[in-house]
Every structure is written in C-alpha cells, then in structure tokens.
Design a protein around this motif. Sequence first.
Motif, PDB file in Angstrom:
ATOM      1  N   PHE A  17      41.422  38.880  56.996  1.00 36.79           N
ATOM      2  CA  PHE A  17      42.638  39.968  57.225  1.00 36.79           C
ATOM      3  C   PHE A  17      42.534  40.462  55.644  1.00 36.79           C
ATOM      4  O   PHE A  17      43.249  41.793  55.448  1.00 36.79           O
ATOM      5  N   PHE A  18      41.595  40.034  54.939  1.00 33.93           N
ATOM      6  CA  PHE A  18      41.655  40.762  53.361  1.00 33.93           C
ATOM      7  C   PHE A  18      40.078  41.293  53.145  1.00 33.93           C
ATOM      8  O   PHE A  18      39.139  40.911  53.743  1.00 33.93           O
ATOM      9  N   THR A  19      40.031  42.545  52.538  1.00 31.67           N
ATOM     10  CA  THR A  19      38.877  43.279  52.347  1.00 31.67           C
ATOM     11  C   THR A  19      38.804  43.488  50.591  1.00 31.67           C
ATOM     12  O   THR A  19      39.735  44.015  49.976  1.00 31.67           O
ATOM     13  N   VAL A  20      37.781  42.945  50.071  1.00 29.76           N
ATOM     14  CA  VAL A  20      37.547  43.154  48.897  1.00 29.76           C
ATOM     15  C   VAL A  20      36.334  43.765  48.450  1.00 29.76           C
ATOM     16  O   VAL A  20      35.204  43.525  48.850  1.00 29.76           O
ATOM     17  N   MET A  21      36.519  45.042  47.852  1.00 29.44           N
ATOM     18  CA  MET A  21      35.189  46.112  47.528  1.00 29.44           C
ATOM     19  C   MET A  21      34.988  45.948  46.230  1.00 29.44           C
ATOM     20  O   MET A  21      35.916  45.925  45.334  1.00 29.44           O
ATOM     21  N   VAL A  22      33.882  45.649  45.705  1.00 27.34           N
ATOM     22  CA  VAL A  22      33.280  45.481  44.533  1.00 27.34           C
ATOM     23  C   VAL A  22      32.213  46.566  44.234  1.00 27.34           C
ATOM     24  O   VAL A  22      31.160  46.674  45.136  1.00 27.34           O
ATOM     25  N   ASN A  23      32.564  47.572  43.431  1.00 26.87           N
ATOM     26  CA  ASN A  23      31.834  48.529  43.215  1.00 26.87           C
ATOM     27  C   ASN A  23      31.439  49.356  44.653  1.00 26.87           C
ATOM     28  O   ASN A  23      30.234  49.899  44.790  1.00 26.87           O
ATOM     29  N   GLY A  24      32.155  49.541  45.159  1.00 22.92           N
ATOM     30  CA  GLY A  24      32.160  50.260  46.646  1.00 22.92           C
ATOM     31  C   GLY A  24      31.567  49.346  47.703  1.00 22.92           C
ATOM     32  O   GLY A  24      31.535  49.970  48.938  1.00 22.92           O
ATOM     33  N   GLU A  25      31.034  47.996  47.618  1.00 24.15           N
ATOM     34  CA  GLU A  25      30.552  47.222  48.566  1.00 24.15           C
ATOM     35  C   GLU A  25      31.551  46.076  48.985  1.00 24.15           C
ATOM     36  O   GLU A  25      32.205  45.457  47.938  1.00 24.15           O
ATOM     37  N   ALA A  26      31.777  45.892  50.334  1.00 27.70           N
ATOM     38  CA  ALA A  26      32.577  44.711  50.596  1.00 27.70           C
ATOM     39  C   ALA A  26      31.901  43.631  50.359  1.00 27.70           C
ATOM     40  O   ALA A  26      30.769  43.361  50.892  1.00 27.70           O
ATOM     41  N   PHE A  27      32.606  42.699  49.589  1.00 34.81           N
ATOM     42  CA  PHE A  27      32.160  41.095  49.429  1.00 34.81           C
ATOM     43  C   PHE A  27      32.804  40.420  50.355  1.00 34.81           C
ATOM     44  O   PHE A  27      33.848  40.362  50.661  1.00 34.81           O
TER      45      PHE A  27
END
Length: 537
Positions: free
Chosen positions: A308-318
Amino acid sequence: MKNAIRILAVLAMLFVGCEDDDYEAPFPFSDIGFYTSEGTANDLLINLDQYLSFTDLSQGAVSHSWRIEKTDVFLEGPIDRTDSITEQFIIEPRVTTSFDKTVHVLFQTPGMKKVRLYNTFNEMVTFKGNRADVDYEMAAVKQGDVYVIDTTFMVKVYPKLVPIIKVRNGETTVNHEANDTIYIEAGNTMEFTDLSTIGEPTGRNWSIRKALKPGEEVAENPVVNSSGDSIANIAFNQLGSFRASMNLSRSGQNIPGASVAYPINAPIKVIPSSKPFELTGEIRELEDETIQVPYNGEFAPFGGQEEFFTVMVNGEAFDVASVEVNADNATKLDIKLAAPIYRPDVITVSYAGGSIESSDTREALPFTDEPVIMSRVNLIPADIAGLETGADSWVPYWSNAGSVSYSTEQAAEGEYSLKLQIAAGQANAEASAPFANPIIFEEGVTYIVSYDMYIAPDAVGGDGTSSTGLFLLQNWGFQFWNNFAHPLGEWKTHTVEYQSTTPLSQFYLRILPNAEKTTDMTVYYDNFTIIEKEERP
C-alpha cells in the motif's frame, strides 16, 4: 567592637606540646583559631533540621562562649553521622549560650542564622584566615583590660522543598488535588507547570506511569513518558489509565541537596480520539536510509502492508522492503527500501490506505506524494551550527573592529542567528567559533560547506564592493569568500566544496569593507553545515 564576619571558620595553626613531664613552658601562650564541620566558604549552607559542629581551637583564652539564636538549639555530642533523628540529642533546658569548646547546633527554622564565638585574651592575638581564596588577618580589639575576638558565622538554612504545580488539559485548568478522573483523547497533550519556589529548587522531573490494576505487577519500566521541563507538554498516545507525579529537586556545587516526590491525586484516563488519524509533520530520511513517517497517534501492531506504500526516487518507483512501527516511538512508521538511496535523491512517499490502525482503533488516512527531507549529517556541533543555545560558542575575534552578537531579529531556522555589524570607517567585523573537538576529514572525500546569510535592507556597500569570508582553521589556505551582490532582505544559502586532511579546530568569519571603507551594513548568518558529499553512482 564586634566584628561580624561572613565566613566559615578556617582551621588555624595547631601546636603540639612536648610530653616530657619535666618540661616547663618559658611563658604563657595565646592563639586564636576555630573550625566547622563544613569546610571553608563565605556562608555555611545547610538544610532545615540539620546540624553543624563548631570547634574553638583557641589557646590561652581568658573567656570563651558560643551564642545562637532562640530558634536554634544545642545538641549533646557525640552524634553519629548515621543518626537521622537528632531531637533526642537536644540539651534541656534549652539555652542560647554554651561555654563548651565544641558545640553542635541544630537549625529548626529556615533563613539566615548567626552563630557567635566570643573570646577574650590577656594579650594581643591575630586571626589569620582565608576567605574566597584570599588570605586576610583580623586583630583582636582591646576592650578594657582584655583583647576581644568577636566572630559571627553566617549560616543559610534552606527550607524544605514545597512542590506547587498547575495542570492544564487543553484550555482547562484541572483540579489535580481532587480524585476526579481527568479524561484526555489519545494523541492530545497535557500541560504540567512547575510553580515551585520554596526551598530554592533547581530542577524537577515529571513522570507518567501506567496505573496498576489490583494484583497487577509493576512492569520493568513503568514510566511511559517523562520530562524535565518547567513547563512540560506531555503527549498521551496510549489508551488506558495513568498516574502522574513530579520529583522536585535541589542540587548544585556546595548547595545542600534535597528532593521530594509529589504524586498527583487525579487519575488520568486516555480515551479514543475524535480526530482523524493522519500524517503530521515532515517525512524524513534517517542516517541509516530509513524513511520515517510521523502520525498524530500511536500505531497498533500490523504486518504485510508494504503493497500500500509507493516510494518514488527521482521519478522511479522503488521496491519497498518493509514497513514497521518504530520500536522507540510508536507514532512513527519506518520504511526500508530494497535499493540504496543517496542524499541528492528527490523522494516522495504515498500511502493508498490499507488496514493500518492507531492504538485507539482509528484508521490511518492515506496521503499522496509527500516529499522526504533527506538526512544531512552535519559535522559541525549544534551550538555553533544553528546558534540555538543563545550562548557564546561564537565570540568576537581578537582583532574585531565591528560588532558581534547573537540575535533573534532574523533567523533562517529556529530563533537565533549570528549578527555582524560593520560601520563606515571600520576595518572589519570578525567572529570566531572554537571547536571543543577538532573535526577530522577523510582523505579523498569531498565535503560540502554551507551557510545561510541575510543582509539588512539598509546596507551600504552591498553592491559587490564589500565581501565576507569564512575560514576553516587551521587551514588558512581555504577561504570561502562571498561578495554581497545578492538581494537585500532575503536569506540565501552559500555553498562550496571542500577537500582537506587538515583538522578543523575553529571557524573564523569576517566582513571586509570596500576600498573607501564606506561599508555600513548588518549581516546575519545561520545554519553552518559541513556534510559529506554523496552522488548516485
């Protein structure tokens, strides 16, 4: 003449006589000396209902007496230090004068007290003592046919500590002395204020403990929250019943220590909150790359919520490796990613809403694209970096011609900044900040040095003709220079990259005027940082 002397007695010279029974002294000997059980100070300091011992070491006195105030009493010695009850040693009938060489005085009322030693001699004597590390002499005063040494010892008797507090639940001041239950919603805070002054307290500690049910055993650490602040805002995040208390204390160098516990009668009942359970404050990356998410209440235990968590790093999902409740603070979630992250990364976090609840059964509300504040391990000590102590970590340099001070007039962050002023005709304004322990830099590692600067709008010479420089000493070869050619009345961050193996022992900051020395300006500095540079491979 009576000489009232604010001293603790000082041990005078002692003379040991020969034990030969056939020896006869060639002439009588007189000397003055005295001693107390508390050493040397300007005033004797003692707690109420304690006693002090005084000894007259004088030799050859014609007469000698001790006199105390009517509120104090003499004790019959010897008294063992383990005797906590001294009333049994009071000499009856009670008198205010004693002719004993050694007396024990019990102080039964607070305030400044006097213990008077009165000696007379047939010849001139002089007392040689030391007060506050300064040697002095006091000669006897001739009165009639005798010489008098009249000494008064000043004793400060501290009263017992008397706790006085105020408790506020929201906008309401509660009657904490009653037995009525105080109800508070989970996630809210109560304000506990220490108003104590009697006994000259120096500190206090508030404790919140879980209330025990009949037959329930005490936990290994029953304290769920605490504070040492005089005005403590303590959060109640767990459901249940609690008890509050304060321990009032007095301590310090040469101050007689004391403490007293003050239990608050009113029980505290934490009930479910009527507020939504939601994100509060900033999401931050910790030094170990944990992303920490704060909510306005404690989380109930859960598992399997990573999807249920989305983490975007420099526009990319990690990929999210784990989501857990922080072990030390249950109001925070700890998110770990499957891949490493770096300081320059731009990261956002979203929560779509799963089955996460608070400890009082509220559903955690979702959020979208919240930014992450990346970790910055600042190598500079906090008192120098942010100036929030308002102390003297920054001081004027020895050759400073301008003005250097801490200021609350402007701050990039917090309340304080460093204020430098240079007036027309002055050669400089200079400040320095010595480090208690030098910063050691690693060879081959690049560091980013930065600070925030604000130039007052009325500056003269802020057109680039004047300059400011930060030196990292003892590396005089590195000079972080900036001119003043940027907008006035605005905070601006200045940065530079730095490589060195020279330990940093102090900062040296200065303003230099233009060639004509017409520079007249006020400049504020804040947020000094040195961090290791990171780059994503």
